[in-house]
Scaffold this active site. Structure first.
Site, PDB file in Angstrom:
ATOM      1  N   THR A   1       0.805  -1.235   0.000  1.00 31.23           N
ATOM      2  CA  THR A   1       0.000   0.000   0.000  1.00 31.23           C
ATOM      3  C   THR A   1       0.830   1.274   0.000  1.00 31.23           C
ATOM      4  O   THR A   1       1.935   1.317   0.572  1.00 31.23           O
ATOM      5  CB  THR A   1      -0.906   0.012   1.250  1.00 31.23           C
ATOM      6  OG1 THR A   1      -1.389   1.340   1.466  1.00 31.23           O
ATOM      7  CG2 THR A   1      -0.178  -0.420   2.517  1.00 31.23           C
TER       8      THR A   1
ATOM      9  N   TYR B   1      -1.069   0.243  10.798  1.00 26.73           N
ATOM     10  CA  TYR B   1      -1.398  -0.438   9.539  1.00 26.73           C
ATOM     11  C   TYR B   1      -0.246  -0.302   8.542  1.00 26.73           C
ATOM     12  O   TYR B   1       0.204  -1.300   7.956  1.00 26.73           O
ATOM     13  CB  TYR B   1      -2.684   0.165   8.953  1.00 26.73           C
ATOM     14  CG  TYR B   1      -2.969  -0.237   7.519  1.00 26.73           C
ATOM     15  CD1 TYR B   1      -3.529  -1.476   7.214  1.00 26.73           C
ATOM     16  CD2 TYR B   1      -2.670   0.630   6.467  1.00 26.73           C
ATOM     17  CE1 TYR B   1      -3.784  -1.839   5.888  1.00 26.73           C
ATOM     18  CE2 TYR B   1      -2.926   0.275   5.151  1.00 26.73           C
ATOM     19  CZ  TYR B   1      -3.477  -0.954   4.864  1.00 26.73           C
ATOM     20  OH  TYR B   1      -3.724  -1.313   3.559  1.00 26.73           O
TER      21      TYR B   1
ATOM     22  N   LYS C   1       2.057  -3.371   7.102  1.00 25.26           N
ATOM     23  CA  LYS C   1       2.124  -3.652   5.659  1.00 25.26           C
ATOM     24  C   LYS C   1       3.573  -3.564   5.152  1.00 25.26           C
ATOM     25  O   LYS C   1       3.958  -4.280   4.222  1.00 25.26           O
ATOM     26  CB  LYS C   1       1.224  -2.674   4.899  1.00 25.26           C
ATOM     27  CG  LYS C   1      -0.260  -3.016   4.979  1.00 25.26           C
ATOM     28  CD  LYS C   1      -0.592  -4.229   4.094  1.00 25.26           C
ATOM     29  CE  LYS C   1      -2.075  -4.467   3.977  1.00 25.26           C
ATOM     30  NZ  LYS C   1      -2.430  -5.560   3.067  1.00 25.26           N
TER      31      LYS C   1
ATOM     32  N   GLU D   1       0.249   3.631   1.817  1.00 27.84           N
ATOM     33  CA  GLU D   1       0.384   4.036   3.227  1.00 27.84           C
ATOM     34  C   GLU D   1       1.815   3.823   3.729  1.00 27.84           C
ATOM     35  O   GLU D   1       2.240   4.453   4.693  1.00 27.84           O
ATOM     36  CB  GLU D   1      -0.561   3.215   4.108  1.00 27.84           C
ATOM     37  CG  GLU D   1      -1.909   3.845   4.363  1.00 27.84           C
ATOM     38  CD  GLU D   1      -1.860   5.059   5.276  1.00 27.84           C
ATOM     39  OE1 GLU D   1      -1.331   4.970   6.382  1.00 27.84           O
ATOM     40  OE2 GLU D   1      -2.365   6.107   4.857  1.00 27.84           O
TER      41      GLU D   1
HETATM   42  P1  NAP Z   1     -11.376  -4.732   2.379  1.00 30.38           P
HETATM   43  O1  NAP Z   1     -12.580  -4.425   1.529  1.00 30.38           O
HETATM   44  O2  NAP Z   1     -11.305  -4.170   3.752  1.00 30.38           O
HETATM   45  O3  NAP Z   1     -11.251  -6.314   2.445  1.00 30.38           O
HETATM   46  C1  NAP Z   1     -10.404  -6.933   3.376  1.00 30.38           C
HETATM   47  C2  NAP Z   1     -10.629  -8.435   3.293  1.00 30.38           C
HETATM   48  O4  NAP Z   1      -9.757  -9.066   4.240  1.00 30.38           O
HETATM   49  C3  NAP Z   1     -12.067  -8.886   3.645  1.00 30.38           C
HETATM   50  O5  NAP Z   1     -12.390  -9.968   2.830  1.00 30.38           O
HETATM   51  C4  NAP Z   1     -11.916  -9.326   5.086  1.00 30.38           C
HETATM   52  O6  NAP Z   1     -12.857 -10.298   5.499  1.00 30.38           O
HETATM   53  C5  NAP Z   1     -10.530  -9.974   5.019  1.00 30.38           C
HETATM   54  N1  NAP Z   1      -9.919 -10.119   6.333  1.00 30.38           N
HETATM   55  C6  NAP Z   1      -9.702  -9.194   7.287  1.00 30.38           C
HETATM   56  N2  NAP Z   1      -9.084  -9.743   8.351  1.00 30.38           N
HETATM   57  C7  NAP Z   1      -8.923 -11.055   8.069  1.00 30.38           C
HETATM   58  C8  NAP Z   1      -8.380 -12.144   8.787  1.00 30.38           C
HETATM   59  N3  NAP Z   1      -7.858 -12.009  10.010  1.00 30.38           N
HETATM   60  N4  NAP Z   1      -8.383 -13.365   8.199  1.00 30.38           N
HETATM   61  C9  NAP Z   1      -8.924 -13.545   6.971  1.00 30.38           C
HETATM   62  N5  NAP Z   1      -9.469 -12.546   6.250  1.00 30.38           N
HETATM   63  C10 NAP Z   1      -9.464 -11.309   6.800  1.00 30.38           C
HETATM   64  O7  NAP Z   1     -10.043  -4.272   1.645  1.00 30.38           O
HETATM   65  P2  NAP Z   1      -9.800  -3.900   0.096  1.00 30.38           P
HETATM   66  O8  NAP Z   1     -10.042  -2.441  -0.072  1.00 30.38           O
HETATM   67  O9  NAP Z   1     -10.478  -4.886  -0.772  1.00 30.38           O
HETATM   68  O10 NAP Z   1      -8.223  -4.087   0.007  1.00 30.38           O
HETATM   69  C11 NAP Z   1      -7.650  -5.356  -0.298  1.00 30.38           C
HETATM   70  C12 NAP Z   1      -6.224  -5.398   0.206  1.00 30.38           C
HETATM   71  O11 NAP Z   1      -5.461  -4.379  -0.421  1.00 30.38           O
HETATM   72  C13 NAP Z   1      -6.059  -5.156   1.697  1.00 30.38           C
HETATM   73  O12 NAP Z   1      -4.978  -5.947   2.126  1.00 30.38           O
HETATM   74  C14 NAP Z   1      -5.724  -3.697   1.813  1.00 30.38           C
HETATM   75  O13 NAP Z   1      -4.984  -3.459   2.993  1.00 30.38           O
HETATM   76  C15 NAP Z   1      -4.895  -3.503   0.555  1.00 30.38           C
HETATM   77  N6  NAP Z   1      -4.925  -2.183  -0.047  1.00 30.38           N
HETATM   78  C16 NAP Z   1      -6.111  -1.570  -0.320  1.00 30.38           C
HETATM   79  C17 NAP Z   1      -6.117  -0.348  -0.950  1.00 30.38           C
HETATM   80  C18 NAP Z   1      -7.397   0.351  -1.268  1.00 30.38           C
HETATM   81  O14 NAP Z   1      -7.345   1.567  -1.540  1.00 30.38           O
HETATM   82  N7  NAP Z   1      -8.530  -0.332  -1.331  1.00 30.38           N
HETATM   83  C19 NAP Z   1      -4.897   0.252  -1.309  1.00 30.38           C
HETATM   84  C20 NAP Z   1      -3.714  -0.415  -1.031  1.00 30.38           C
HETATM   85  C21 NAP Z   1      -3.728  -1.637  -0.422  1.00 30.38           C
HETATM   86  P3  NAP Z   1     -14.312  -9.887   6.079  1.00 30.38           P
HETATM   87  O15 NAP Z   1     -15.168  -9.639   4.871  1.00 30.38           O
HETATM   88  O16 NAP Z   1     -14.688 -11.078   6.865  1.00 30.38           O
HETATM   89  O17 NAP Z   1     -14.110  -8.652   6.894  1.00 30.38           O
HETATM   90  N1  GDD Z   2     -12.138   7.070   6.892  1.00 30.21           N
HETATM   91  C1  GDD Z   2     -12.245   8.407   7.021  1.00 30.21           C
HETATM   92  N2  GDD Z   2     -13.366   8.926   7.593  1.00 30.21           N
HETATM   93  N3  GDD Z   2     -11.255   9.195   6.552  1.00 30.21           N
HETATM   94  C2  GDD Z   2     -11.406  10.545   6.649  1.00 30.21           C
HETATM   95  C3  GDD Z   2     -12.540  11.128   7.214  1.00 30.21           C
HETATM   96  C4  GDD Z   2     -13.567  10.282   7.725  1.00 30.21           C
HETATM   97  O1  GDD Z   2     -14.581  10.715   8.239  1.00 30.21           O
HETATM   98  N4  GDD Z   2     -12.403  12.473   7.140  1.00 30.21           N
HETATM   99  C5  GDD Z   2     -11.238  12.720   6.554  1.00 30.21           C
HETATM  100  N5  GDD Z   2     -10.610  11.549   6.262  1.00 30.21           N
HETATM  101  C6  GDD Z   2      -9.293  11.432   5.648  1.00 30.21           C
HETATM  102  C7  GDD Z   2      -8.334  10.501   6.373  1.00 30.21           C
HETATM  103  O2  GDD Z   2      -7.736  11.155   7.494  1.00 30.21           O
HETATM  104  C8  GDD Z   2      -7.355  10.200   5.246  1.00 30.21           C
HETATM  105  O3  GDD Z   2      -6.401  11.227   5.148  1.00 30.21           O
HETATM  106  C9  GDD Z   2      -8.214  10.236   3.985  1.00 30.21           C
HETATM  107  O4  GDD Z   2      -9.452  10.844   4.368  1.00 30.21           O
HETATM  108  C10 GDD Z   2      -8.523   8.853   3.411  1.00 30.21           C
HETATM  109  O5  GDD Z   2      -9.006   8.020   4.453  1.00 30.21           O
HETATM  110  P1  GDD Z   2      -9.572   6.550   4.139  1.00 30.21           P
HETATM  111  O6  GDD Z   2     -10.636   6.625   3.121  1.00 30.21           O
HETATM  112  O7  GDD Z   2      -9.902   5.929   5.446  1.00 30.21           O
HETATM  113  O8  GDD Z   2      -8.351   5.831   3.432  1.00 30.21           O
HETATM  114  P2  GDD Z   2      -6.796   5.750   3.806  1.00 30.21           P
HETATM  115  O9  GDD Z   2      -6.059   6.567   2.799  1.00 30.21           O
HETATM  116  O10 GDD Z   2      -6.555   6.048   5.226  1.00 30.21           O
HETATM  117  O11 GDD Z   2      -6.495   4.198   3.598  1.00 30.21           O
HETATM  118  C11 GDD Z   2      -6.970   3.520   2.423  1.00 30.21           C
HETATM  119  O12 GDD Z   2      -6.015   3.621   1.409  1.00 30.21           O
HETATM  120  C12 GDD Z   2      -4.772   2.958   1.691  1.00 30.21           C
HETATM  121  C13 GDD Z   2      -3.861   3.182   0.475  1.00 30.21           C
HETATM  122  O13 GDD Z   2      -3.265   4.424   0.560  1.00 30.21           O
HETATM  123  C14 GDD Z   2      -7.272   2.073   2.839  1.00 30.21           C
HETATM  124  O14 GDD Z   2      -7.928   1.428   1.774  1.00 30.21           O
HETATM  125  C15 GDD Z   2      -5.990   1.309   3.131  1.00 30.21           C
HETATM  126  O15 GDD Z   2      -6.295  -0.078   3.326  1.00 30.21           O
HETATM  127  C16 GDD Z   2      -5.056   1.482   1.930  1.00 30.21           C
HETATM  128  O16 GDD Z   2      -3.860   0.781   2.149  1.00 30.21           O
END
Ligand code: NAP
Ligand code: GDD
Length: 325
Positions: free
Chosen positions: A130, A153, A157, A132
């Site tokens: 990520t 987190y 990662k 992050e």
């Molecule tokens: P998500 O919607 O939060 O999905 C996370 C998945 O992990 C869900 O299926 C959840 O299961 C499962 N999980 C959580 N804890 C677990 C555990 N202890 N054992 C087995 N399964 C578990 O995340 P996503 O947005 O699809 O992201 C997919 C991956 O990419 C994650 O690793 C995230 O950190 C990473 N990532 C995401 C982004 C982004 O912007 N979306 C960016 C960079 C990296 P449940 O359904 O049971 O909760």
């Molecule tokens: N969730 C959330 N809720 N975020 C907020 C809010 C709120 O009410 N208000 C402002 N934010 C700001 C957070 O402080 C952050 O700077 C930004 O919005 C994005 O927050 P999130 O949508 O929670 O995503 P993230 O960037 O912290 O993390 C996501 O992206 C990562 C990749 O850069 C997640 O999907 C991570 O799993 C992923 O790795």
């Protein structure tokens, strides 16, 4: 020969899109799902129950915090490709549950890598890393940028990222780390900021709410469309030589501007509906993420195409449709 893929996190946003993509490509797909007292399969059930996928998608119970279940699922699925998407993926939650986050996200990756090394060393492994991990380092961020995580987190990662590289170097596993910037969709979890905003726009449009309360509006994120990003994951595992890649749009947008895009999509002024409260701020914030995905463009032929404004519009439209039933 039909290829077999194992996806951890198949019930999540990315897992569901990736399962669809791999099924379309003719794969036999296996997914790890968590046991819980109630089902959490809203995203995967429509795919699982589709008659076209009958017998081609198998779900296995397991947990990233439990080695035995990971060893069992690897032995049962005998995968050619493994996509490790499971994680406690919420940054704010990781400050409240740092130990669990490290166990699921850092140790979980190691448990799975070790299960593969001992049981399926030929399998190709994708680690969901990520942006992050870059944390405080100024943009644009790319594969060689210094890491400075700002949350439990991000730190967990980063551990998993280096473990992936170490298993590649030490044991010659085909293991890659995809450093993905934020990617969203109508399937995005409801507490992430984009979906929180688009659901609020839908609720306000329907007269069910009047405002939404957010935290830091100044944070900049590089938001792309999740459906395009899972294609990039797959491409990373099809290369002759394993490598690590950034996937990003290259466009940075503040939370404030995302709110403006989402509200203006239905003719509303965001300033009349967005409130702020410090309780949604984090103990340490990542101020600006903006990725440089040139390596992925050159070597994978991957490029993000959906703009952040289009993404905001399609998420708002879907949330409005969902509310209307
Ligand atoms: P998500 O919607 O939060 O999905 C996370 C998945 O992990 C869900 O299926 C959840 O299961 C499962 N999980 C959580 N804890 C677990 C555990 N202890 N054992 C087995 N399964 C578990 O995340 P996503 O947005 O699809 O992201 C997919 C991956 O990419 C994650 O690793 C995230 O950190 C990473 N990532 C995401 C982004 C982004 O912007 N979306 C960016 C960079 C990296 P449940 O359904 O049971 O909760
Ligand atoms: N969730 C959330 N809720 N975020 C907020 C809010 C709120 O009410 N208000 C402002 N934010 C700001 C957070 O402080 C952050 O700077 C930004 O919005 C994005 O927050 P999130 O949508 O929670 O995503 P993230 O960037 O912290 O993390 C996501 O992206 C990562 C990749 O850069 C997640 O999907 C991570 O799993 C992923 O790795």
């Amino acid at each position: 020969m039909t290829k077999r893929a194992l996806i951890t996190g198949i019930t999540g946003q990315d897992g569901s899109y990736l399962a669809e993509l791999l099924l379309e490509k003719g794969y036999e797909v296996h997914g790890l799902v968590r046991r819980s007292s109630s089902f959490n399969r809203g995203r995967i059930d429509p795919i699982y129950l589709d008659p076209a996928n009958q017998g081609r998608l198998t779900l296995h119970y397991g947990d990233m915090t439990d080695s035995t279940s990971l060893i069992n699922v690897v032995r049962e699925s005998r995968p050619d490709e493994v996509y490790n998407l499971a994680a406690q993926s919420h940054v704010a939650v990781s400050f409240e549950m740092p130990e669990y986050t490290a166990s699921a996200d850092a140790m979980g990756a190691i448990r799975l890598l070790e299960a593969l090394r001992q049981n399926a060393p030929e399998a190709r492994f994708y680690q969901a890393s990520t942006s992050e991990m870059f944390g405080l380092t100024p943009p644009p961020q790319h594969e060689d940028t210094h890491f400075h995580p700002r949350s439990p987190y991000g730190a967990a990662k980063l551990h998993a990222h280096w473990a992936t590289i170490n298993y590649r170097e030490a044991y010659d596993l085909y293991a890659v780390s995809g450093i993905l910037f934020n990617h969203e969709s109508p399937r995005r979890g409801e507490s992430f900021v984009t979906r929180k905003i688009t659901r609020a726009v839908a609720a306000i449009t329907a007269g069910r709410a009047t405002s939404v309360t957010l935290g830091n509006l100044d944070a900049v994120r590089d938001w792309g469309y999740a459906k395009e990003y899972v294609e990039g994951m797959w491409r990373m595992l099809q290369q002759d030589v394993p490598g690590d890649y950034v996937l990003a749009t290259g466009v940075g947008t503040t939370v404030r501007d995302f709110a403006e895009m989402a509200f203006s999509h239905v003719g509303l002024d965001w300033r009349e509906h967005v409130e702020t409260d410090a309780r949604f701020e984090r103990p340490s914030e990542v101020p600006e993420l903006l990725g440089d995905a040139s390596r992925a463009a050159a070597e994978l032929g991957w490029k993000a195409t959906t703009t952040v404004r289009q993404l905001a519009g399609l998420m708002v439209d879907t949330d409005i449709a969902l509310l209307q039933g």
